[in-house]
Structure formats: structure tokens, C-alpha cells
Design an enzyme around this catalytic site. Structure first.
Site, mmCIF file in Angstrom:
data_model
loop_
_atom_site.group_PDB
_atom_site.id
_atom_site.type_symbol
_atom_site.label_atom_id
_atom_site.label_comp_id
_atom_site.label_asym_id
_atom_site.label_seq_id
_atom_site.Cartn_x
_atom_site.Cartn_y
_atom_site.Cartn_z
ATOM 1 N N LYS A 42 -18.106 61.783 27.781
ATOM 2 C CA LYS A 42 -18.561 61.433 26.433
ATOM 3 C C LYS A 42 -18.832 62.707 25.627
ATOM 4 O O LYS A 42 -19.237 63.718 26.202
ATOM 5 C CB LYS A 42 -19.881 60.658 26.505
ATOM 6 C CG LYS A 42 -19.764 59.226 26.964
ATOM 7 C CD LYS A 42 -21.140 58.572 26.955
ATOM 8 C CE LYS A 42 -21.086 57.165 27.516
ATOM 9 N NZ LYS A 42 -20.324 56.236 26.677
ATOM 10 N N ASP A 64 -14.987 55.852 31.424
ATOM 11 C CA ASP A 64 -16.223 55.553 30.683
ATOM 12 C C ASP A 64 -16.473 54.038 30.596
ATOM 13 O O ASP A 64 -17.537 53.610 30.165
ATOM 14 C CB ASP A 64 -16.156 56.174 29.282
ATOM 15 C CG ASP A 64 -17.527 56.298 28.633
ATOM 16 O OD1 ASP A 64 -18.538 56.075 29.346
ATOM 17 O OD2 ASP A 64 -17.590 56.618 27.433
ATOM 18 N N ARG A 117 -18.527 47.703 33.596
ATOM 19 C CA ARG A 117 -17.833 46.464 33.974
ATOM 20 C C ARG A 117 -17.318 46.531 35.407
ATOM 21 O O ARG A 117 -17.167 45.515 36.062
ATOM 22 C CB ARG A 117 -16.701 46.189 32.970
ATOM 23 C CG ARG A 117 -15.628 47.228 32.959
ATOM 24 C CD ARG A 117 -14.736 47.126 31.726
ATOM 25 N NE ARG A 117 -15.404 47.590 30.505
ATOM 26 C CZ ARG A 117 -14.851 47.545 29.303
ATOM 27 N NH1 ARG A 117 -13.634 47.056 29.153
ATOM 28 N NH2 ARG A 117 -15.513 47.989 28.248
HETATM 29 N N1 BES Z 1 -22.819 52.579 28.360
HETATM 30 C C1 BES Z 1 -21.693 52.524 27.500
HETATM 31 C C2 BES Z 1 -21.912 51.568 26.312
HETATM 32 C C3 BES Z 1 -22.969 51.931 25.303
HETATM 33 C C4 BES Z 1 -22.616 52.506 24.106
HETATM 34 C C5 BES Z 1 -24.292 51.635 25.540
HETATM 35 C C6 BES Z 1 -23.589 52.809 23.168
HETATM 36 C C7 BES Z 1 -25.268 51.943 24.616
HETATM 37 C C8 BES Z 1 -24.928 52.517 23.424
HETATM 38 C C9 BES Z 1 -20.458 52.061 28.246
HETATM 39 O O1 BES Z 1 -20.408 52.415 29.583
HETATM 40 C C10 BES Z 1 -19.287 52.695 27.590
HETATM 41 O O2 BES Z 1 -19.153 53.880 27.676
HETATM 42 N N2 BES Z 1 -18.441 51.876 26.972
HETATM 43 C C11 BES Z 1 -17.286 52.350 26.305
HETATM 44 C C12 BES Z 1 -16.135 51.480 26.711
HETATM 45 C C13 BES Z 1 -14.797 51.976 26.252
HETATM 46 C C14 BES Z 1 -14.409 53.206 27.018
HETATM 47 C C15 BES Z 1 -13.780 50.887 26.422
HETATM 48 C C16 BES Z 1 -17.534 52.238 24.797
HETATM 49 O O3 BES Z 1 -18.117 51.242 24.370
HETATM 50 O O4 BES Z 1 -17.160 53.158 24.091
HETATM 51 ZN ZN ZN Z 2 -22.211 52.729 30.520
HETATM 52 MN MN MN Z 3 -19.546 54.340 29.880
#
Ligand code: BES
Ligand code: ZN
Ligand code: MN
Length: 494
Positions: A283, A353, A357
Site C-alpha cells: 500500500k 492486498d 477475503r
Molecule cells: N483492509 C483493506 C480495506 C480497507 C480500506 C479497510 C480502507 C479500511 C479502510 C483491504 O484489505 C484492502 O486492501 N482492500 C483492497 C482490495 C483491492 C486490492 C481489490 C481495496 O479496497 O483497495
Molecule cells: Zn485488509
Molecule cells: Mn488489504
């Protein structure tokens, strides 16, 4: 627990005669001559409230508006705090909880407030059940009074020692006492979840979460370590954990109602990513900043389990957490890897990331293998859900409409907003993989629903709901909120 240092109680007595630093009374919007308790105090203060505060200062009783005035010995309390309840027709128990939060926050800012006494807001002119009012006041006070100051060497917490609801009617006091008890239980669960979620990530590791779970009294806990997780066949969960030096833990907590009648079996799963760096698909710094909160759902589930023995819902509750970190260490799982989940389905890693899931997939399989009737998973799952619904509304989806409807209602009753997102078959298209059963990510568009459709692959016969709390679990200003705790407690109790 966090740092709520004060207690909430009720006593029978006369407001005017009860000593305190602050007496809290209320006013509905637009009322010029107060009646009820506020009217009595107005008279005791020679009309100061009606003539001066309302008449001259223009205090109108708008929702959350406050006014503090000294009493100069005319009543036993040193000061009076008048809080606006808003329009009478808009008043409800959620607004009362919010008012109580605001009042406590206001009192924390005033000097020398140790003892607060309060009328039983809502039970008089509001016409609500005294027990429910006391519960809302208590919940609001204890949730509003929470501050995470464990790491401050100088604690800035206020000196508030007690909040006492005062009422002259014996029956009201009895009901209030029961309500206070219930409010304390809920607030305890919420604040417990907030404590864990506010913790620094190097403290709240998978091992620590497991330790904390194991200490919950009267709850059976089984913690599976890495070797045992391998034996369970949780290939998706294990892959996520591989990039970290912190070992994964699969936590299974069980509460069984003492009642002999047939019990529905429910699993609640909390996403437990103790830190989400994004893995090799790292990230950017600004997105990583709050990723200690990626175990907020696990924290919520632990908070809920700490109060089961007091609430005694008539069901069997299995609380499950697949706890690990998502890190880019040299053993990390890679884009392109193909994982096999507990149910045998294969997943091509498209983006490391999208780890939550993967861990939930194996937890869902485990839950279904327990033969539960219902599964609820709670997760800070997608940024897309935050884009869609913002920071005050959680997303909900699932395979059973009546369960979803009930959860939305239970949320509303607890002051937590849930909004349903659809799981149309259309979303399946973008998860198609050429070489495995599916990919772990698809199109960015509709990302919250695509995550939901992904999860559905791991649910067998059970009724299932997925709640995405990515936007609601952690707020920039407030820190951890304990999102989901009140919804699920209400659901288990219904
Ligand atoms: N933990 C994150 C989601 C998240 C984003 C939680 C903002 C709290 C605040 C999750 O693991 C993630 O990184 N999701 C990605 C998925 C994508 C790679 C398809 C996202 O939402 O960007
Ligand atoms: Zn996450
Ligand atoms: Mn993530």
C-alpha cells in the site's frame, strides 16, 4: 478498559436537593416555558431558565445544544447543564444515546466536575420506557467518556467520578437500574473492541489476540497454531500469513446458552488482519497509516464474546478469527500464486492486498463445517465500500433476505446504520481466472460487491450475511468505534 473511570447509577431523590457539581436537565426544541423536571428547576432558580437562558440568550433546545449556568446555592447542585433534545417528534432512543455522549464530552471539558446528576431524559415528556432511557443514557455516557490514553504519559482524562440518574418515582428507579445494567454491558463490549482496535499493531499481534480470547471467562476457546491450521487445510489463510514473522492463529471461541431448549447455532467471523501493509502489492503510505485497524472486526467479535455470559442469548455462538499479518516478507505469497482453500476451491492471487477475503474464505469453510444455521462475517474489507457508503454506514450483503433485513433492524435499534449492497451474478464475471477456479480480485468498479461474491464461494448451506465495516470501524477524529458490536449483540438477543 480504555479509560472510562466513572460509574453510572440511579438513586431515588429530589433533583433540587441532591448535591453534585453538575445537574443535567433538558429542553425540547421550541419550548418557552419548561415543564416537568426542567420546569421544577426553573422555578427553584427563580425563572432563570425561562426568562434568561431561553428568553434572553435564545437557547432553543436544538438537538445537542448545551448551556451551563451556575446556581449560586439555590439548589444543591453547583451548576446546571441544559441540553437540547431537538424536536419532540424526532426524539428517539438513538438520539438520547447521542445526547448523552455529547453531555459527557461537554462535562469533560468543564473544570472540577466529579459528580454529575441527571434527570431520566426521555422518560417524562418524551414518553419512553424508563428502562430503555436509562440504557441509552448509560451507553452514551460510557461510550462518549471513552478515551484511549494508554500511551500518554500525562493522562488528560477528566475527573468525572460518577454519573447518577435521579428520579423521585420508586418504579422508575427500579426500571432505570435494570437499564443501566444493560447499558453497561453493551458499552463494555464496545469499549473492549475499541481498546483492541486502537492498540498499536506491534502489540495487538495474532498471538496477543489469541491470548486475550483465551482469558475470556466462561467461554470455551480453542486456538489453532500454524501446524494445526495446515492440518485443517486452510491454504488461503496460510498464504496471507506467510510474509510475516508473526505466526498466524486461528481462534475459535464458543458460547453455549445454559437453556435446555433447542438453540440456533450461529457463527460470527471477524476479519483479523493485525496489520495490512498490502503484502507485495504494498500500500502507499497514506493508505497504510490506519491499517492497524484491519483487525477491528476481530476486536468486535472478542468484545461481543466478553459479554455473552452476562447477556445469555438463547443460542450457540461460535466466534471465529483467522488472525495474521499481511506483510511483504521474503516468504510472502505472490501475485500469480495459486492457493487451495479449505473447501478445495483454487484461487489465483491477483493482488496480495485483497487478503481479507482469503482469510475469511477459510474461516467461512470452517464455520460451515461446524454445521451452523447462520454465519455472519464482519470485516474491514474494501475501500470500495467506503467510497460507496462513507464513514457512518456499513455495507451488508448475503444470501438470505430476511436475515439481512433483521440485521439492518438490529443495527438501527443500536444506532448503527447498515445499507444493503446487491450480490448479482453479474459480479462473478470479473473474478474468472484462466487457470484456477477464481481470482481474488476483479474490477475496481463494484469492489465491495465483488468481494461479497468472492466470499459466497465458501458458504455452503448456511444462511449468510457479510458486513463490510471498512468505513465505519475507525474514524480519523474518534479512532476505533467498535462498529458492529451493537448490531450483532442485538441480533443474538433477538
Ligand atoms: N483492509 C483493506 C480495506 C480497507 C480500506 C479497510 C480502507 C479500511 C479502510 C483491504 O484489505 C484492502 O486492501 N482492500 C483492497 C482490495 C483491492 C486490492 C481489490 C481495496 O479496497 O483497495
Ligand atoms: Zn485488509
Ligand atoms: Mn488489504
Amino acid at each position: 478498559m480504555g479509560s472510562v473511570k466513572f460509574d453510572v447509577s440511579v438513586t431515588k431523590g429530589l433533583l433540587e436537593k441532591t448535591p453534585a457539581n453538575i445537574l443535567v436537565i433538558n429542553l425540547f426544541e421550541g419550548v418557552k416555558i419548561p415543564a416537568g423536571a426542567t420546569g421544577a428547576i426553573d422555578i427553584a432558580l427563580d425563572g432563570l431558565i425561562s426568562k434568561f437562558v431561553i428568553g434572553k440568550e435564545g437557547f432553543s433546545g436544538k438537538f445537542g445544544e448545551t448551556y451551563v449556568l451556575p446556581t449560586y446555592g439555590k439548589i444543591a447542585a453547583e451548576k446546571v447543564l441544559i441540553v437540547g433534545l431537538g424536536k419532540n417528534k424526532d426524539f428517539n432512543l438513538n438520539r438520547l444515546r447521542e445526547v448523552s455522549e455529547k453531555v459527557i464530552k461537554k462535562c469533560q471539558k468543564l473544570n472540577n466536575v466529579k459528580k454529575i446528576i441527571s434527570v431520566l431524559h426521555g422518560a417524562g415528556i418524551g414518553g419512553f420506557d424508563p428502562e430503555q432511557c436509562a440504557k441509552a443514557i448509560t451507553e452514551g455516557a460510557l461510550i462518549g467518556g471513552y478515551k484511549f490514553d494508554k500511551y500518554k504519559s500525562e493522562k488528560q482524562t477528566s475527573k468525572i467520578e460518577e454519573v447518577v440518574i435521579v428520579d423521585m418515582v420508586e418504579e422508575n428507579c427500579k426500571k432505570a437500574k435494570a437499564g443501566i445494567k444493560k447499558g453497561k454491558i453493551v458499552a463494555h463490549a464496545v469499549n473492549c473492541a475499541r481498546d483492541l482496535s486502537n492498540e498499536q499493531p506491534s502489540y495487538a499481534t495474532p498471538t496477543k489476540l489469541a491470548e486475550i480470547a483465551q482469558k475470556i471467562k466462561d467461554i470455551d476457546v480453542k486456538v489453532y497454531d500454524k501446524e494445526e491450521i495446515e492440518k485443517l487445510g486452510m491454504g488461503a489463510f496460510l498464504a496471507v500469513a506467510r510474509g510475516s514473522s508473526q505466526p498466524p492463529k486461528f481462534i475459535h471461541m464458543r458460547y453455549k446458552s445454559p437453556s435446555k431448549t433447542a438453540q440456533r447455532k450461529i457463527a460470527i467471523i471477524g476479519k483479523g488482519i493485525c496489520f495490512d501493509s498490502g503484502g507485495l502489492d504494498l500500500k502507499p503510505p497514506s493508505s497504510m497509516l490506519t491499517m492497524k485497524d484491519d483487525m477491528s472486526a476481530a476486536a468486535a467479535v472478542i468484545g461481543i464474546m466478553t459479554v455473552m455470559k452476562e447477556l445469555k442469548p438463547n443460542c450457540e455462538v461460535h466466534a471465529l478469527i483467522a488472525a495474521c499479518e499481511n506483510m511483504p516478507g521474503c516468504s510472502a505469497y505472490k501475485p500469480g500464486d495459486i492457493l487451495t482453500a479449505k473447501n478445495g476451491k483454487t484461487i489465483e492471487v491477483d493482488n496480495t492486498d485483497a487478503e481479507g477475503r482469503l482469510t475469511l474464505a477459510d474461516a467461512l469453510c470452517y464455520a460451515c463445517d461446524l454445521g451452523v444455521d447462520e454465519v455472519i462475517d464482519l470485516a474491514t474489507l474494501t475501500g470500495a465500500c467506503v467510497v460507496a457508503l462513507g464513514n457512518t454506514v456499513s455495507g451488508i450483503m448475503g444470501n438470505n433476505q430476511s436475515m439481512i433485513d433483521k440485521l439492518i433492524k438490529c443495527g438501527a435499534a443500536g444506532g448503527e446504520k447498515l445499507w444493503q449492497l446487491p450480490l448479482f451474478d453479474d459480479y462473478k464475471e470479473s473474478l474468472k481466472s484462466d487457470i484456477a477456479d477464481m481470482k481474488n480480485t476483479g474490477s475496481r468498479m463494484g469492489g465491495a460487491q465483488i468481494a461479497g461474491v468472492f466470499l459466497q464461494n465458501f458458504v455452503k448451506k448456511a444462511r449468510w450475511a457479510h458486513i463490510d465495516i471498512a468505513g465505519t470501524a475507525y474514524l480519523e477524529k474518534k479512532g476505533a468505534t467498535g462498529a458492529g458490536v451493537r448490531t450483532i449483540i442485538n441480533y443474538l438477543m433477538s
